[in-house]
Motif scaffolding. Structure first.
Motif, PDB file in Angstrom:
ATOM      1  N   PHE A  71       0.911  -1.071   0.144  1.00 53.72           N
ATOM      2  CA  PHE A  71      -0.167   0.443  -0.394  1.00 53.72           C
ATOM      3  C   PHE A  71       0.923   0.986   0.020  1.00 53.72           C
ATOM      4  CE2 PHE A  71      -2.574  -3.259   2.326  1.00 53.72           C
ATOM      5  CZ  PHE A  71      -3.126  -3.544   1.523  1.00 53.72           C
ATOM      6  N   SER A  73       2.293   4.894  -1.048  1.00 50.77           N
ATOM      7  CA  SER A  73       1.650   6.576  -1.254  1.00 50.77           C
ATOM      8  C   SER A  73       1.815   7.088  -2.194  1.00 50.77           C
ATOM      9  CB  SER A  73       2.367   7.494   0.486  1.00 50.77           C
ATOM     10  OG  SER A  73       2.612   8.422  -0.310  1.00 50.77           O
ATOM     11  N   THR A  99      -2.635   4.782  -1.961  1.00 49.60           N
ATOM     12  CA  THR A  99      -3.755   5.536  -0.830  1.00 49.60           C
ATOM     13  C   THR A  99      -4.037   6.699  -1.075  1.00 49.60           C
ATOM     14  OG1 THR A  99      -1.996   5.417   0.559  1.00 49.60           O
ATOM     15  CG2 THR A  99      -2.341   3.751   0.195  1.00 49.60           C
ATOM     16  N   GLU A 102      -1.892   5.431   4.870  1.00 53.03           N
ATOM     17  CA  GLU A 102      -1.991   4.263   5.003  1.00 53.03           C
ATOM     18  C   GLU A 102      -2.341   3.907   6.599  1.00 53.03           C
ATOM     19  OE1 GLU A 102      -0.058   6.755   2.676  1.00 53.03           O
ATOM     20  OE2 GLU A 102       1.394   6.678   4.050  1.00 53.03           O
ATOM     21  N   ALA A 196      -8.121   2.124  -4.896  1.00 53.00           N
ATOM     22  CA  ALA A 196      -6.796   3.045  -4.517  1.00 53.00           C
ATOM     23  C   ALA A 196      -6.766   4.813  -4.679  1.00 53.00           C
ATOM     24  CB  ALA A 196      -6.076   2.659  -6.082  1.00 53.00           C
ATOM     25  N   THR A 205      -5.010   7.545  -9.779  1.00 54.15           N
ATOM     26  CA  THR A 205      -4.649   6.034  -8.342  1.00 54.15           C
ATOM     27  C   THR A 205      -4.326   5.060  -9.819  1.00 54.15           C
ATOM     28  OG1 THR A 205      -6.664   5.786  -9.243  1.00 54.15           O
ATOM     29  CG2 THR A 205      -6.349   7.163  -7.270  1.00 54.15           C
ATOM     30  N   CYS A 354      -9.083  -2.364   5.087  1.00 57.61           N
ATOM     31  CA  CYS A 354      -9.623  -0.889   3.947  1.00 57.61           C
ATOM     32  C   CYS A 354     -10.737  -0.011   4.547  1.00 57.61           C
ATOM     33  CB  CYS A 354     -10.128  -0.975   2.421  1.00 57.61           C
ATOM     34  SG  CYS A 354      -9.210  -2.913   1.615  1.00 57.61           S
ATOM     35  N   PHE A 384      -4.675   0.423   4.204  1.00 51.52           N
ATOM     36  CA  PHE A 384      -4.774   1.514   3.812  1.00 51.52           C
ATOM     37  C   PHE A 384      -5.962   2.537   3.268  1.00 51.52           C
ATOM     38  CE2 PHE A 384      -6.763  -0.835   0.058  1.00 51.52           C
ATOM     39  CZ  PHE A 384      -7.212   0.177  -0.578  1.00 51.52           C
ATOM     40  N   CYS A 385      -6.468   4.074   3.467  1.00 43.56           N
ATOM     41  CA  CYS A 385      -7.491   4.769   3.394  1.00 43.56           C
ATOM     42  C   CYS A 385      -7.664   4.379   1.946  1.00 43.56           C
ATOM     43  CB  CYS A 385      -6.971   5.836   3.861  1.00 43.56           C
ATOM     44  SG  CYS A 385      -7.198   6.066   5.741  1.00 43.56           S
ATOM     45  N   THR A 386      -9.185   4.803   1.116  1.00 43.98           N
ATOM     46  CA  THR A 386      -9.330   4.621   0.068  1.00 43.98           C
ATOM     47  C   THR A 386     -10.488   5.347  -0.265  1.00 43.98           C
ATOM     48  OG1 THR A 386     -11.674   3.237   0.696  1.00 43.98           O
ATOM     49  CG2 THR A 386      -9.694   1.556   0.594  1.00 43.98           C
TER      50      THR A 386
END
Length: 417
Positions: A71, A73, A99, A102, A196, A205, A354, A384-386
């Motif tokens: 994941f 950055s 991402t 993260e 992503a 992304t 996620c 990760f942040c989605t």
């Protein structure tokens, strides 16, 4: 890329894993800390030239790994990183995505690469790459999914756990259709996934697969294991009594032109009692909309306001859909309850998660980031942040979705050679 691209968040960032002897020692110490774990995790500064070396140390020995998931950055040089990762983390298959933040060793973080390694002694994996989300053959993908399931069953007949993990371009606007198209091939196998991200820029992304970073693409990971697993999906939102009807929309572009026969952004703002010129991502995070599907409410999150006053959503919205304004429960208490529930019978070896960008924004706005991070870290959560999440056949928003992976029982000796 420059520092201006970094999301403007107040989240504290852990010290990056760099090339100094002290930081190298930290990487080795982290690896030793996880020596008794089944899965392996690694963390590095995305802009450090030695990031992959650090990750290789933390995931070693690499020849024992079936799969490495990264994941990454968006601060990283994505093309170079993807190509080098396939070489430096070989012989494992290497997949991943960019991402919107993260989830690392200390919870929420930015500017890092988070890696998870799945050893072949406990995991069997197949990677299905879908390169062109505008023109893929749905039946061909289903057929391959079924073949992959059969191959893994023959290879590991004594293993009984299966799940699928989908990584998809978060700006492709194809997640809804793709998730629904793949579901028939998976049958009873639970699917989860994440879209992503690109921080808060919404520019580009990428999905990474064995050396190449692609846009308008997806990767489906089919995984079979002797480890018990639990796929989960949770949010802390409850529907209110405030409803609205979409009276003008372009589902293919995820645009809503009109709500209640009025310009969409203006009507949404009116219902909130706000100035339509002051709508921000924090507004959308604090005042989400939900739609009822199959007896359950699912979030249909707003991404931004278009220049012409349309609302741009993270999911497809059609005309005639009834949207309900949702209200948040206590975020800390709800997350604590959800993660504690995953540990009710056994502590997970890892939780692969996620987490929607809008949840992180809400935590930041309410100054809850340290508490949320502490909970995620305490429950061994990485991910990760989605820009959106997938669960089974549905694309959703503003949820925490993932899989808890548990150590196998002491009597389970069915490991691959």
């Amino acid at each position: 890329m420059n520092d201006a691209k970094r999301p403007t968040q107040a989240d504290p960032m852990p010290a990056p894993v760099g090339a100094s002897p002290k930081m190298r020692g930290s990487a080795i110490a982290t690896a030793l800390k996880h020596a008794d774990r089944i899965t392996r995790t690694g963390f590095a500064d995305a802009q450090d030239f030695g990031a992959l070396d650090r990750l290789a140390e933390m995931l070693a020995p690499l020849d024992e790994l079936e799969l490495v998931i990264l994941f990454v950055s968006p601060l990283a040089d994505i093309d170079t990183l993807s190509a080098n990762a396939a070489r430096q983390l070989a012989p494992a298959q290497v997949v991943g995505c960019t991402t919107a933040g993260e989830i690392g060793s200390n919870g929420y973080t930015d500017g890092e690469i988070v890696a998870i390694g799945l050893p072949r002694s406990h995991f069997c994996a197949r990677v299905l790459r879908i390169d062109d989300l505008d023109h893929y053959d749905g039946q061909q993908q289903i057929d391959q999914i079924i073949r992959n399931r059969n191959d893994m069953a023959r290879e590991t007949p004594d293993w009984t756990s299966e799940f699928a993990f989908l990584l998809v371009d978060g700006l492709s606007v194809k997640e809804d259709a793709l998730t629904a198209d793949l579901a028939p091939g998976l049958g009873p196998v639970p699917l989860f996934g994440g879209s992503a991200g690109d921080g808060t820029d919404f520019g580009a992304t990428y999905v990474l697969c064995n050396g190449i970073a692609r846009r308008n693409a997806a990767v489906l990971l089919q995984i079979r294991s002797n480890c018990p697993i639990k796929v989960f999906n949770t949010d802390h939102l409850v529907p209110s009594t405030q409803r609205m009807v979409v009276t003008g929309a372009n589902p293919a572009r995820r645009l809503v032109h009109e709500i209640n026969a009025e310009p969409a952004a203006r009507e949404y703002a009116r219902l909130l009692g706000k100035d339509p010129e002051q709508l921000t991502s924090f507004t959308f995070a604090a005042h989400p909309l939900v739609v009822r599907i199959g007896g359950q409410h699912h979030v249909r999150a707003i991404q931004q306001v278009a220049e012409n006053g349309d609302l741009v959503f993270f999911s497809a919205i059609d005309e005639g859909v009834v949207l309900t304004l949702a209200e948040p429960l206590d975020m800390i208490a709800h997350l604590d309850h959800a993660l504690t529930g995953l540990s009710a019978q056994q502590t997970p070896d890892v939780i692969l998660a996620c987490d929607c960008l809008l949840r992180r924004m809400e935590a930041q706005q309410k100054q809850l980031t340290p508490q949320i991070s502490a909970l995620l870290a305490a429950h061994r959560t990485v991910g990760f942040c989605t820009y959106g999440e997938q669960v089974n056949s549905i694309h959703v928003n503003q949820t925490l979705t993932g899989v808890a992976i548990y150590p196998p029982s002491a009597t389970d000796t069915g490991q691959r050679s």
